[in-house]
Design a protein around this motif. Structure first.
Motif, PDB file in Angstrom:
ATOM      1  N   ASN A 155      -5.607  11.696  11.773  1.00 19.74           N
ATOM      2  CA  ASN A 155      -6.499  11.320  10.607  1.00 19.74           C
ATOM      3  C   ASN A 155      -6.105  10.976   9.178  1.00 19.74           C
ATOM      4  O   ASN A 155      -6.354  10.360   8.522  1.00 19.74           O
ATOM      5  N   LEU A 156      -4.693  11.477   9.147  1.00 24.55           N
ATOM      6  CA  LEU A 156      -3.978  11.468   7.790  1.00 24.55           C
ATOM      7  C   LEU A 156      -3.558   9.840   7.454  1.00 24.55           C
ATOM      8  O   LEU A 156      -3.809   9.109   6.697  1.00 24.55           O
ATOM      9  N   MET A 157      -3.294   9.259   8.615  1.00 25.10           N
ATOM     10  CA  MET A 157      -2.807   7.902   8.947  1.00 25.10           C
ATOM     11  C   MET A 157      -3.975   6.979   8.826  1.00 25.10           C
ATOM     12  O   MET A 157      -4.121   6.105   8.280  1.00 25.10           O
ATOM     13  N   LYS A 158      -5.191   7.391   9.379  1.00 26.81           N
ATOM     14  CA  LYS A 158      -6.387   6.792   9.291  1.00 26.81           C
ATOM     15  C   LYS A 158      -6.974   6.833   7.865  1.00 26.81           C
ATOM     16  O   LYS A 158      -7.479   5.620   7.229  1.00 26.81           O
ATOM     17  N   GLU A 159      -6.816   7.657   7.084  1.00 34.00           N
ATOM     18  CA  GLU A 159      -6.990   7.909   5.515  1.00 34.00           C
ATOM     19  C   GLU A 159      -6.235   7.098   4.681  1.00 34.00           C
ATOM     20  O   GLU A 159      -6.416   6.221   4.024  1.00 34.00           O
ATOM     21  N   TYR A 160      -4.953   6.966   5.337  1.00 38.16           N
ATOM     22  CA  TYR A 160      -3.825   5.973   4.625  1.00 38.16           C
ATOM     23  C   TYR A 160      -4.502   4.556   4.847  1.00 38.16           C
ATOM     24  O   TYR A 160      -4.514   3.877   3.641  1.00 38.16           O
ATOM     25  N   ARG A 161      -4.663   4.104   5.916  1.00 38.30           N
ATOM     26  CA  ARG A 161      -5.054   2.868   5.993  1.00 38.30           C
ATOM     27  C   ARG A 161      -6.342   2.534   5.585  1.00 38.30           C
ATOM     28  O   ARG A 161      -6.620   1.264   4.799  1.00 38.30           O
ATOM     29  N   SER A 162      -7.331   3.321   5.510  1.00 43.73           N
ATOM     30  CA  SER A 162      -8.762   3.121   4.824  1.00 43.73           C
ATOM     31  C   SER A 162      -8.281   2.826   3.182  1.00 43.73           C
ATOM     32  O   SER A 162      -8.912   2.180   2.718  1.00 43.73           O
ATOM     33  N   LEU A 163      -7.543   3.735   2.712  1.00 43.03           N
ATOM     34  CA  LEU A 163      -7.121   3.749   1.254  1.00 43.03           C
ATOM     35  C   LEU A 163      -6.463   2.495   0.859  1.00 43.03           C
ATOM     36  O   LEU A 163      -6.969   1.854  -0.303  1.00 43.03           O
ATOM     37  N   GLN A 164      -5.679   1.777   1.784  1.00 44.42           N
ATOM     38  CA  GLN A 164      -5.219   0.633   1.713  1.00 44.42           C
ATOM     39  C   GLN A 164      -6.022  -0.553   1.716  1.00 44.42           C
ATOM     40  O   GLN A 164      -5.818  -1.833   1.260  1.00 44.42           O
ATOM     41  N   THR A 165      -7.323  -0.624   1.982  1.00 43.93           N
ATOM     42  CA  THR A 165      -8.234  -1.474   2.085  1.00 43.93           C
ATOM     43  C   THR A 165      -8.808  -1.791   0.824  1.00 43.93           C
ATOM     44  O   THR A 165      -9.639  -2.590   0.474  1.00 43.93           O
ATOM     45  N   VAL A 166      -8.559  -0.773  -0.115  1.00 41.44           N
ATOM     46  CA  VAL A 166      -9.102  -1.068  -1.468  1.00 41.44           C
ATOM     47  C   VAL A 166      -8.271  -2.236  -2.246  1.00 41.44           C
ATOM     48  O   VAL A 166      -7.327  -1.999  -2.458  1.00 41.44           O
ATOM     49  N   ARG A 167      -9.006  -3.043  -2.684  1.00 42.96           N
ATOM     50  CA  ARG A 167      -8.367  -4.183  -3.044  1.00 42.96           C
ATOM     51  C   ARG A 167      -7.796  -3.893  -4.570  1.00 42.96           C
ATOM     52  O   ARG A 167      -8.372  -3.366  -5.535  1.00 42.96           O
ATOM     53  N   GLY A 168      -6.461  -4.311  -4.690  1.00 47.47           N
ATOM     54  CA  GLY A 168      -5.888  -4.059  -5.838  1.00 47.47           C
ATOM     55  C   GLY A 168      -5.373  -2.505  -6.028  1.00 47.47           C
ATOM     56  O   GLY A 168      -5.216  -2.108  -7.308  1.00 47.47           O
ATOM     57  N   TRP A 169      -5.232  -1.694  -4.810  1.00 42.93           N
ATOM     58  CA  TRP A 169      -5.104  -0.372  -5.193  1.00 42.93           C
ATOM     59  C   TRP A 169      -3.767  -0.035  -6.027  1.00 42.93           C
ATOM     60  O   TRP A 169      -3.721   0.989  -6.489  1.00 42.93           O
ATOM     61  N   GLU A 170      -2.946  -0.963  -5.667  1.00 39.08           N
ATOM     62  CA  GLU A 170      -1.653  -0.701  -6.270  1.00 39.08           C
ATOM     63  C   GLU A 170      -1.720  -0.856  -7.793  1.00 39.08           C
ATOM     64  O   GLU A 170      -0.726  -0.264  -8.395  1.00 39.08           O
ATOM     65  N   LYS A 171      -2.636  -1.340  -8.433  1.00 42.75           N
ATOM     66  CA  LYS A 171      -2.608  -1.422  -9.832  1.00 42.75           C
ATOM     67  C   LYS A 171      -3.635  -0.401 -10.465  1.00 42.75           C
ATOM     68  O   LYS A 171      -3.771  -0.200 -11.717  1.00 42.75           O
ATOM     69  N   ASP A 172      -4.236   0.470  -9.833  1.00 39.03           N
ATOM     70  CA  ASP A 172      -5.244   1.389  -9.962  1.00 39.03           C
ATOM     71  C   ASP A 172      -4.494   2.731 -10.096  1.00 39.03           C
ATOM     72  O   ASP A 172      -4.394   3.067  -8.825  1.00 39.03           O
ATOM     73  N   ASP A 173      -4.495   3.393 -11.190  1.00 39.43           N
ATOM     74  CA  ASP A 173      -3.861   4.560 -11.211  1.00 39.43           C
ATOM     75  C   ASP A 173      -4.073   5.637 -10.327  1.00 39.43           C
ATOM     76  O   ASP A 173      -3.600   6.422  -9.722  1.00 39.43           O
ATOM     77  N   TYR A 174      -5.593   5.591 -10.222  1.00 36.88           N
ATOM     78  CA  TYR A 174      -6.304   6.696  -9.428  1.00 36.88           C
ATOM     79  C   TYR A 174      -6.205   6.423  -8.022  1.00 36.88           C
ATOM     80  O   TYR A 174      -6.004   7.194  -7.331  1.00 36.88           O
TER      81      TYR A 174
END
Length: 245
Positions: A155-174
């Motif tokens: 489930n941690l891996m699923k959470e990780y993959r889900s978080l990476q679907t947020v567009r532009g996450w790399e530039k969002d500090d939060y």
């Protein structure tokens, strides 16, 4: 591991006003069972009264309404993360209390186990219908508390993959903070063998490179980047120690 953000406040004792509200809600359900709003009201009332099994029933009804009425004006809202986390916290607390009480065959323990099963079913349903990061985070926490490490990592891996679907996450500090947190948790569960270490190094290095590549033109960087780089160095050293031994 972690489900405190947005926590529903159930620390107070049930009041007379809450009990009165329960009677009103029960009457509303009898008269308007097909109205999702009365089930939302029941959910919050049950949480106030610490009636977590009934709260699970209300969640299931809300999810059922949402599935049946999807795309219509009668579509119910999503079940709130804070409500689910309150149910998880309450049922786990009851389970720990029963476990430390009269023994595994006591009535309280049997009831607590049934509640755990209902909760597990609810979380699994949420994971197939919502697929939001908080659902996987909550599932990971739940499984950690009952000692199922394989399910925690899954489930941690699923959470990780889900978080990476947020567009532009790399530039969002939060978002970077959230991704970094779950990566550290994954590594904590995946660094026992040389194969585990190799997987973790690949994961951490990929996240660090993605963040750096997206932030080339940004003046500041969150501290999580340096923390992940330190974690990568630890994994490198741990890998070398395995080779020596």
């Amino acid at each position: 591991m972690c489900t405190n953000s947005g926590k529903y406040d159930t620390s107070h004792s049930p009041s007379t006003q809450c009990h009165n509200h329960t009677s009103q809600t029960a009457q509303s359900i009898k008269q308007n069972r097909s109205n999702w709003r009365v089930w939302v009201s029941k959910l919050h009332t049950c949480l106030d009264l610490h009636k977590y099994d009934e709260a699970i029933q209300a969640c299931n009804m809300i999810l059922d309404f949402r599935k049946k009425k999807a795309g219509t004006s009668q579509e119910s809202p999503e079940v709130e993360a804070k409500c689910v986390r309150a149910i998880v916290g309450g049922i786990l607390a009851s389970y720990r209390s029963a476990k430390g009480g009269e023994g595994s065959n006591s009535g309280a323990m049997q009831s607590a186990r049934r509640s755990l099963m209902r909760l597990h079913d609810l979380l699994q349903t949420l994971s197939t219908s919502l697929k939001d990061p908080w659902v996987y985070e909550t599932l990971a926490y739940f499984n950690e508390q009952i000692g199922d490490d394989d399910a925690v990592l899954e489930n941690l891996m699923k959470e990780y993959r889900s978080l990476q679907t947020v567009r532009g996450w790399e530039k969002d500090d939060y978002e970077v903070i959230k991704v970094s947190r779950v990566v550290k948790q994954i590594v904590a569960f995946q660094r026992q063998t040389p194969k585990d270490i190799a997987k973790s190094k690949f994961l951490v290095r990929g996240v660090v490179n993605s963040i750096k590549a997206a932030r080339v033109d940004l003046p500041t960087h969150p501290t999580e980047i340096s923390e992940l780089e330190s974690l990568l160095a630890e994994l490198d050293e741990q890998g070398r120690q395995h080779q020596i031994n």
